[in-house]
Design an enzyme around this catalytic site. Structure first.
Site, mmCIF file in Angstrom:
data_model
loop_
_atom_site.group_PDB
_atom_site.id
_atom_site.type_symbol
_atom_site.label_atom_id
_atom_site.label_comp_id
_atom_site.label_asym_id
_atom_site.label_seq_id
_atom_site.Cartn_x
_atom_site.Cartn_y
_atom_site.Cartn_z
ATOM 1 N N ILE A 122 -50.946 -0.346 59.308
ATOM 2 C CA ILE A 122 -51.946 -1.404 59.279
ATOM 3 C C ILE A 122 -52.939 -1.138 60.395
ATOM 4 O O ILE A 122 -52.555 -0.715 61.496
ATOM 5 C CB ILE A 122 -51.315 -2.805 59.413
ATOM 6 N N MET A 124 -55.852 -2.732 62.627
ATOM 7 C CA MET A 124 -56.603 -3.866 63.155
ATOM 8 C C MET A 124 -57.382 -3.494 64.413
ATOM 9 O O MET A 124 -58.556 -3.812 64.554
ATOM 10 C CB MET A 124 -55.662 -5.036 63.462
ATOM 11 N N HIS A 178 -64.937 -15.197 61.651
ATOM 12 C CA HIS A 178 -63.568 -14.898 61.232
ATOM 13 C C HIS A 178 -63.485 -14.533 59.753
ATOM 14 O O HIS A 178 -62.383 -14.452 59.202
ATOM 15 C CB HIS A 178 -62.645 -16.082 61.512
ATOM 16 N N GLU A 241 -44.155 -10.834 63.603
ATOM 17 C CA GLU A 241 -44.403 -9.592 64.332
ATOM 18 C C GLU A 241 -43.894 -9.706 65.766
ATOM 19 O O GLU A 241 -43.289 -8.774 66.306
ATOM 20 C CB GLU A 241 -45.894 -9.267 64.330
ATOM 21 N N HIS A 337 -30.690 4.567 89.363
ATOM 22 C CA HIS A 337 -30.446 5.988 89.107
ATOM 23 C C HIS A 337 -30.944 6.847 90.269
ATOM 24 O O HIS A 337 -30.605 8.032 90.355
ATOM 25 C CB HIS A 337 -31.149 6.440 87.822
#
Length: 386
Positions: A122, A124, A178, A241, A337
């Site tokens: 997708i 965007m 929009h 999402e 670590h």
């Protein structure tokens, strides 16, 4: 106790074995190549691990329970295979055909998507329009029997591998900012070109590309839903999402915790395991607690989503909390670590760089706070306990 059905527990075991046999052994080679081989999608499709939700007539199981995708995301993280970003194909892009597509489009595209023959993406994001989609410049002009698409997109995941890309574009000449349309672009369309496979801080095997549209003629049969409503279609999928992102972040945080726990249990300092130091115990105790608390809320959101009650605000909270906890755990993992944490040969080092994008994608942490804050001070505000 987490709530999964017996079928889902069996599914988890089968998918875990699939990752161990077919995906994990190839990850190093795919990292070096900068792309996951297409055969990975085809193998997953053959075994029914790509798309669970499509009806059987399209090749799926016809089960919309989000917990199946939750299992896929969690096990992919657990196996160290997050760059096989199959959830993008299966649950971020695929459902657009179900929610907004015509029956003809579903029949035309879904079977091959379920089988892994067609890979989805997708588009965007643009150089000047990320979280603020209203700033989009890519436009589509209605030419009667087709749309004329012009513009470009960037940072598109699956940008090289994708055979079908859902592209968001402004409707040319529309008064409302929009007013957008979603168009289905297929590989080989004249004027549709791909740029380079972008080099990134992390996630090298996840192909990410620029896309260019130069007078691409997109037939009306490839228009997804109604023209002018594309922006609202995109907004409709954002809660899920962000939940998807939250599930992945929490699973990755737990993976980082386990790796770090094993390391500090073996690493000697001043004649004793690092795990016996009070600072190590206190910091790891905090992270174990925070990861579990985040997981409980995420599981709550999954249940709400299955019941059709997941809100944008809930998705934003889950995504913000999980991505922040993940980053906190990874930063601690590298620290504990020591010098080894900075070495590429250690998993924690790669996880650290791979995960940095997670506080940006699907809406940055700052945007999540903005969404939550607006809700807090709205007239409709209601807490989870009201």
């Amino acid at each position: 106790m987490r709530q999964f059905t017996e079928d889902q527990i069996m599914f988890r075991d089968a998918y875990r074995k699939f990752l161990e046999a077919e995906i994990a052994p190839h990850m190093e080679g795919w990292r070096e190549a900068g792309i996951v081989d297409r055969s990975a999608f085809e193998k997953a499709g053959d075994l029914g691990f790509l798309m669970i939700w499509p009806d059987e007539k399209y090749g799926g199981m016809g089960d919309t329970d989000f917990r199946y995708e939750q299992i896929i995301i969690e096990e992919t993280a657990r196996a160290g295979c997050k760059q096989f970003y199959n959830t993008l194909h299966s649950r971020l892009v695929g459902p657009y055909f179900q929610r907004f597509g015509s029956e003809e489009q579903r029949q035309r595209f879904l079977p091959k998507c379920v089988a892994g023959e067609t890979i989805l993406a997708i588009a965007m994001t643009e150089p000047g329009a990320g979280s603020d989609l209203a700033g989009m410049r890519t436009n589509a002009q209605d030419m009667g029997d087709h749309w004329l698409l012009n513009g470009s997109k960037t940072y598109i995941s699956n940008g090289i591998n994708a055979d079908v890309v859902i592209v968001a574009a402004k409707v040319a000449g529309a008064e409302k900012k929009h007013s957008m349309v979603l168009l289905i672009l297929e590989r080989g369309m004249e004027g549709f070109e791909r740029g380079r496979n972008l080099k990134k801080m992390g996630m090298p095997a996840q192909d990410t590309a620029e896309l260019f549209f130069n007078n691409v003629k997109v037939p009306k049969a490839n228009q997804l839903g109604e023209a002018g409503k594309g922006f609202y279609y995109l907004m409709e999928g954002l809660a899920e999402e962000r939940l998807i992102s939250a599930v992945g972040c929490a699973a990755n945080a737990r993976k980082a915790f386990d790796i770090t726990r094993d390391y500090v249990s073996q690493r000697q300092i001043f004649g004793a395991p690092l795990a016996e130091q009070q600072n190590t115990q206190f910091r790891m105790a905090e992270m174990d607690t925070e990861i579990e608390l985040a997981q409980v809320y995420i599981d709550h959101c999954v249940a709400a989503h299955n019941a059709g009650q997941l809100t944008s605000n809930m998705g934003a909270k889950a995504k913000m909390v999980a991505s922040e906890v993940e980053w906190k755990m990874l930063d601690l993992g590298v620290q504990l670590h020591g010098g080894a944490g900075f070495m590429d040969e250690y998993p924690i080092s790669r996880m650290f760089s791979d995960a940095r994008i997670n506080r940006i994608l699907a809406g940055s942490s700052e945007v999540m706070r903005l969404i939550i804050g607006r809700d807090v001070f709205s007239q409709k505000y209601q807490s989870l306990f009201d």
